[in-house]
Scaffold this active site. Sequence first.
Site, PDB file in Angstrom:
ATOM      1  N   LYS A 112       7.949   0.701   5.625  1.00 28.24           N
ATOM      2  CA  LYS A 112       6.857   1.554   5.142  1.00 28.24           C
ATOM      3  C   LYS A 112       5.524   0.980   5.556  1.00 28.24           C
ATOM      4  O   LYS A 112       5.356  -0.239   5.489  1.00 28.24           O
ATOM      5  CB  LYS A 112       6.935   1.593   3.597  1.00 28.24           C
ATOM      6  CG  LYS A 112       5.735   2.166   2.918  1.00 28.24           C
ATOM      7  CD  LYS A 112       5.094   1.212   1.897  1.00 28.24           C
ATOM      8  CE  LYS A 112       4.387   0.043   2.522  1.00 28.24           C
ATOM      9  NZ  LYS A 112       3.533  -0.736   1.638  1.00 28.24           N
ATOM     10  N   THR A 113       4.610   1.727   6.023  1.00 31.67           N
ATOM     11  CA  THR A 113       3.181   1.396   6.103  1.00 31.67           C
ATOM     12  C   THR A 113       2.484   2.446   6.964  1.00 31.67           C
ATOM     13  O   THR A 113       2.966   2.769   8.061  1.00 31.67           O
ATOM     14  CB  THR A 113       2.851  -0.015   6.643  1.00 31.67           C
ATOM     15  OG1 THR A 113       1.417  -0.129   6.711  1.00 31.67           O
ATOM     16  CG2 THR A 113       3.401  -0.345   8.016  1.00 31.67           C
ATOM     17  N   ARG A 171       1.306  -5.663  -5.088  1.00 32.39           N
ATOM     18  CA  ARG A 171       1.367  -6.588  -3.946  1.00 32.39           C
ATOM     19  C   ARG A 171       1.861  -7.984  -4.321  1.00 32.39           C
ATOM     20  O   ARG A 171       1.652  -8.937  -3.568  1.00 32.39           O
ATOM     21  CB  ARG A 171      -0.017  -6.701  -3.303  1.00 32.39           C
ATOM     22  CG  ARG A 171      -0.463  -5.459  -2.550  1.00 32.39           C
ATOM     23  CD  ARG A 171      -1.570  -5.770  -1.568  1.00 32.39           C
ATOM     24  NE  ARG A 171      -2.054  -4.574  -0.922  1.00 32.39           N
ATOM     25  CZ  ARG A 171      -1.480  -4.020   0.155  1.00 32.39           C
ATOM     26  NH1 ARG A 171      -0.430  -4.582   0.702  1.00 32.39           N
ATOM     27  NH2 ARG A 171      -1.986  -2.926   0.679  1.00 32.39           N
ATOM     28  N   GLY A 175       0.814  -1.214   0.000  1.00 30.76           N
ATOM     29  CA  GLY A 175       0.000   0.000   0.000  1.00 30.76           C
ATOM     30  C   GLY A 175       0.847   1.264   0.000  1.00 30.76           C
ATOM     31  O   GLY A 175       1.952   1.274   0.535  1.00 30.76           O
ATOM     32  N   ASP A 226       4.889  -7.704   5.382  1.00 28.11           N
ATOM     33  CA  ASP A 226       4.887  -8.799   4.406  1.00 28.11           C
ATOM     34  C   ASP A 226       5.939  -8.569   3.315  1.00 28.11           C
ATOM     35  O   ASP A 226       6.648  -9.498   2.922  1.00 28.11           O
ATOM     36  CB  ASP A 226       3.508  -8.932   3.753  1.00 28.11           C
ATOM     37  CG  ASP A 226       2.482  -9.512   4.722  1.00 28.11           C
ATOM     38  OD1 ASP A 226       2.879 -10.293   5.598  1.00 28.11           O
ATOM     39  OD2 ASP A 226       1.287  -9.179   4.589  1.00 28.11           O
ATOM     40  N   ASP A 270      -0.069   1.893   8.455  1.00 29.75           N
ATOM     41  CA  ASP A 270      -0.711   1.170   9.560  1.00 29.75           C
ATOM     42  C   ASP A 270       0.058   1.294  10.881  1.00 29.75           C
ATOM     43  O   ASP A 270      -0.497   1.048  11.945  1.00 29.75           O
ATOM     44  CB  ASP A 270      -0.854  -0.318   9.225  1.00 29.75           C
ATOM     45  CG  ASP A 270      -1.806  -0.547   8.063  1.00 29.75           C
ATOM     46  OD1 ASP A 270      -2.323   0.442   7.506  1.00 29.75           O
ATOM     47  OD2 ASP A 270      -2.023  -1.715   7.694  1.00 29.75           O
TER      48      ASP A 270
END
Length: 562
Positions: free
Chosen positions: A209-210, A152, A88, A183, A212
């Site tokens: 990175k994320t 992805r 993402g 992941d 979330d």
Amino acid sequence: MACKTKCVCSQLQQHRCKFQPVLPNILKKGPASVKAKTGKATKSVADQAAVKRIFPNTYGLPEISFVKGANAAACKKAVRVGVVLSGGQAPGGHNVIAGLLDGLKKANSRNKLFGFLGGPSGIVENKFVEITPALMKDYRNTGGFDLIQSGRTKIETDEQLQAAKDNLIKNKMDALVVVGGDDSNTNACVIAEYLKQQGVDISVIGVPKTIDGDLKNAQIETSFGFDTATKIYAEMVGNICRDVNSARKYWHFIRLMGRSASHIALEVALKTQPNAVLIGEEVLAKKMTLAQVVDYLAKIIAARAKQGKNFGVCLVPEGLIEFIPEMKELIAALNDLLSDNEAELAKMNTISEKKDFIISKLPAKLADLMKSLPAGIASQLMLDRDPHGNVQVSLIETEKLLVEMLRVKLADMKKAGKYNGKFSAITHFFGYEGRCGVPSSFDANYTYALGYNAAVLALNKCSGYLSSVRKLTKKPQDWECGGIPLTMMMNIERRKGKEKPVIRKALVELKGEPFKFLTKNREAWAVSESYVFPGPIQFFGPAEVTDMTTITLLFEQGKKRK
Ligand code: FBP
């Protein structure tokens, strides 16, 4: 090809392009003045024997910290480095590439950087573009991943690994930098291990990175993008708080992105102080059923109604559904059934046919639960898993499920004389809006440093490491740099019906300061209007406004008043 759409630069973007991120002092003089100091051998966070068995060549590497020292040797030979954006989007991805490019060019002007296009599939399909300073120019300090896009794809089959290896060799790459979440960085480690096992001397380095915020641990303080995304969501939630406080007629249920952990919902709640926020990890710890979650919210709604306040704001983390024990059990069973019956399901044309088939295979208790869910939600639970085996929670409308159940519950309470309000609810999902925003100054500096630091790791031939920049609540000049072995963060988890090594996700710590602050204050926030309106991200102005980082990070580093 890189992004073909010629976007018109806004005036803000024109000014942001001129912003020069602040480099940590240790990196300022360039890679020729940085030496890698190695620490002790490391071990994985859990399941050591199994992780070691799967990663014999990359397991146990020492931590690396960068110190001042002459290192001309690392800059002598011209190198070719590939970079890929995976998963993402998160604000600051372009600055990772900018930092990487500048670090490489500073080391040796003949160094070259290439961007694989469309995520990891670009490596397998050999699609890339050279990232020159001229190409980079318009993307500095911008949001999005559109310079080289993302994807992805998981590189896992023998054919994919072989193709990735062949393409990296064919293009004479010396290193590959994978910018991704848990992941994608697990996948980076798989590639690093495969290349070592094949005797191929190409380094693989990850960058955390994320949005979330769940790729963090004792060594990695935060992932990039979390700061900007939560600031964007907090602005929007704050605006809604102000709207409810003005109109005083609606309840707003806002689902916030964050696939699993509830860090985003918690941070946005700390920033805006809404009337209710659900934290998935708490729901799991208290083993709350869906009905109990609804009861909890109904009580808050009724308490406010008693004061004549038929309005409020409730935050719902995107990952909530997977934390409700009965739903968690159902999703785990669905994951296995969907994976075991893939071929059979592919032959079916309608979702209801698939649903009936799956229900017939579920144990009775879970089949009843599945049947009791609104049709839309049950269908959303059956959607394809992503390539890493995750349920696509961004497509599950939990906020609508809660509102539907609340309507029934409040009607029952009314009949029983326990509620005498008016429930008018509006639902929202804030997700994609936050992922590509213009990076905050914190993220612009952090990502640039992470990229530059990754260049130094690559030049020092470190493989199987995550770029690490620490002490993030200090000024960027004082940040510390180095590399953390990817295997150090791994454990074994069940994915797509199989036990797999994966980087352990950081969930909201119920004993941690950010959550404790919430629990201390939430009862007061529920019945009063303690709303905070953070407003938009500021790029110009006093440093305490432009450079502030997340409340979560401040609490975690003991910087905020209790
Ligand atoms: P990453 O873990 O790859 O950073 O992505 C996180 C995320 O933004 C989640 O918050 C969200 O559930 C998911 O991506 C959505 O995925 P997609 O972009 O494939 O719809």
